[in-house]
Design a protein around this motif. Structure first.
Motif, PDB file in Angstrom:
ATOM      1  N   PHE A 173       0.831  -1.193   0.000  1.00  0.00           N
ATOM      2  CA  PHE A 173       0.000   0.000   0.000  1.00  0.00           C
ATOM      3  C   PHE A 173       0.876   1.257   0.000  1.00  0.00           C
ATOM      4  CE2 PHE A 173      -3.824  -2.205   2.211  1.00  0.00           C
ATOM      5  CZ  PHE A 173      -4.006  -2.965   1.062  1.00  0.00           C
ATOM      6  N   ILE A 174       0.376   2.331  -0.604  1.00  0.00           N
ATOM      7  CA  ILE A 174       1.098   3.618  -0.659  1.00  0.00           C
ATOM      8  C   ILE A 174       0.813   4.390   0.624  1.00  0.00           C
ATOM      9  CG2 ILE A 174       1.313   5.806  -1.892  1.00  0.00           C
ATOM     10  CD1 ILE A 174       0.424   4.337  -4.405  1.00  0.00           C
ATOM     11  N   LYS A 175       1.861   4.787   1.266  1.00  0.00           N
ATOM     12  CA  LYS A 175       1.697   5.554   2.483  1.00  0.00           C
ATOM     13  C   LYS A 175       1.347   6.993   2.154  1.00  0.00           C
ATOM     14  CE  LYS A 175       4.968   2.684   5.030  1.00  0.00           C
ATOM     15  NZ  LYS A 175       6.207   2.665   5.827  1.00  0.00           N
ATOM     16  N   ARG A 176       0.722   7.648   3.141  1.00  0.00           N
ATOM     17  CA  ARG A 176       0.284   9.021   2.917  1.00  0.00           C
ATOM     18  C   ARG A 176       1.465   9.955   2.642  1.00  0.00           C
ATOM     19  NH1 ARG A 176      -4.335  11.734   4.024  1.00  0.00           N
ATOM     20  NH2 ARG A 176      -5.199   9.887   5.031  1.00  0.00           N
ATOM     21  N   GLU A 177       2.575   9.756   3.374  1.00  0.00           N
ATOM     22  CA  GLU A 177       3.723  10.649   3.191  1.00  0.00           C
ATOM     23  C   GLU A 177       4.446  10.402   1.876  1.00  0.00           C
ATOM     24  OE1 GLU A 177       4.727   7.263   6.006  1.00  0.00           O
ATOM     25  OE2 GLU A 177       3.178   8.813   5.782  1.00  0.00           O
ATOM     26  N   ASP A 178       4.246   9.210   1.243  1.00  0.00           N
ATOM     27  CA  ASP A 178       4.898   8.925  -0.040  1.00  0.00           C
ATOM     28  C   ASP A 178       3.964   9.148  -1.222  1.00  0.00           C
ATOM     29  OD1 ASP A 178       7.095   8.177   1.427  1.00  0.00           O
ATOM     30  OD2 ASP A 178       6.526   6.040   1.466  1.00  0.00           O
ATOM     31  N   ILE A 182       5.204   9.501  -5.265  1.00  0.00           N
ATOM     32  CA  ILE A 182       4.854   8.448  -6.211  1.00  0.00           C
ATOM     33  C   ILE A 182       4.063   9.031  -7.382  1.00  0.00           C
ATOM     34  CG2 ILE A 182       3.462   6.363  -6.479  1.00  0.00           C
ATOM     35  CD1 ILE A 182       4.301   5.610  -3.654  1.00  0.00           C
ATOM     36  N   ILE A 183       3.233  10.028  -7.096  1.00  0.00           N
ATOM     37  CA  ILE A 183       2.471  10.655  -8.184  1.00  0.00           C
ATOM     38  C   ILE A 183       3.426  11.374  -9.141  1.00  0.00           C
ATOM     39  CG2 ILE A 183       0.781  12.469  -8.705  1.00  0.00           C
ATOM     40  CD1 ILE A 183      -0.661  11.695  -6.135  1.00  0.00           C
ATOM     41  N   GLU A 184       4.390  12.110  -8.583  1.00  0.00           N
ATOM     42  CA  GLU A 184       5.352  12.815  -9.435  1.00  0.00           C
ATOM     43  C   GLU A 184       6.177  11.840 -10.243  1.00  0.00           C
ATOM     44  OE1 GLU A 184       7.562  15.193  -6.783  1.00  0.00           O
ATOM     45  OE2 GLU A 184       5.941  16.646  -6.411  1.00  0.00           O
TER      46      GLU A 184
END
Length: 212
Positions: A173-178, A182-184
């Motif tokens: 799962f993608i963490k909120r801080e990452d 990850i989008i960029e």
């Protein structure tokens, strides 16, 4: 009571006429009844001093009647004696009755003994059957308990596997801080999934890859 009309005529016959209910006389129910003098009435004057003539019976007939009467008395005496002896023989105080009572009592004791033996035999069989039923029930309960334990163990293992897989999946799962990073990275490095593979494993990129 129905109305009765009686008319007395000169002959010693009393005619009684029976009529059904109603005022209309009818002869359909007429009945002839012989008239007899009552016992309380005195002797008629014409027969008051009349003595009937004695009938003289012939000697041969007298001897025959006497013989038949003696024979009748002898036969009846024999029948009465036979019935008396038969009654004594079959009465409650006779030897035959005593013997029959003894035989019935003996038969009763035999039947009671047979009944007691049969009850004891059936009791043993019943006890054996009950014991076998208890043993079979114990085995069934033990097998059911073992089966339930296996099912519970399988359910626990399945639950543990699901939990482990969920934990492994959570790691991806993608963490909120990452999330921003990850989008960029996805924007900077786009991927084109529109491609095909031939039987030899070569990839053929799509139109977007050719434009890039």
């Amino acid at each position: 009571m129905y109305p009765v009309a009686a008319s007395c005529v000169s002959s010693p016959i009393l005619r009684v006429l029976w009529r059904p209910p109603g005022n209309i006389p009818s002869l359909l129910g007429s009945q002839s009844v012989r008239w007899r003098k009552g016992r309380w009435m005195p002797v008629a004057k014409s027969k008051q001093f009349w003595v009937p003539k004695r009938v003289n019976c012939p000697k041969e007939e007298y001897e025959e009647v006497k013989h038949l009467y003696n024979k009748y008395r002898t036969e009846m005496k024999s029948i009465r004696e036979h019935l008396r002896k038969e009654n004594l023989r079959t009465s409650a105080t006779s030897s035959l009755a005593s013997r029959q009572a003894a035989e019935e009592e003996e038969e009763h004791h035999k039947l009671m003994k047979f009944n007691q033996d049969e009850n004891e035999r059936l009791a043993v069989l019943r006890e054996k059957r009950v014991q076998e039923q208890l043993e079979s029930e114990f085995l069934y309960v033990a097998a059911s308990k073992e089966k339930l334990e296996k099912i519970e163990l399988q359910e626990k293992e399945e639950a543990l596997r699901i939990i482990t897989e969920a934990q492994e999946l959570v790691k991806t799962f993608i963490k909120r801080e990452d999330l921003q990073r990850i989008i960029e990275a996805a924007v900077e490095n786009p991927k084109d999934y529109n491609f095909s593979i031939d039987s030899e494993g070569r990839e053929y990129k799509g139109e977007r890859a050719s434009l890039e």
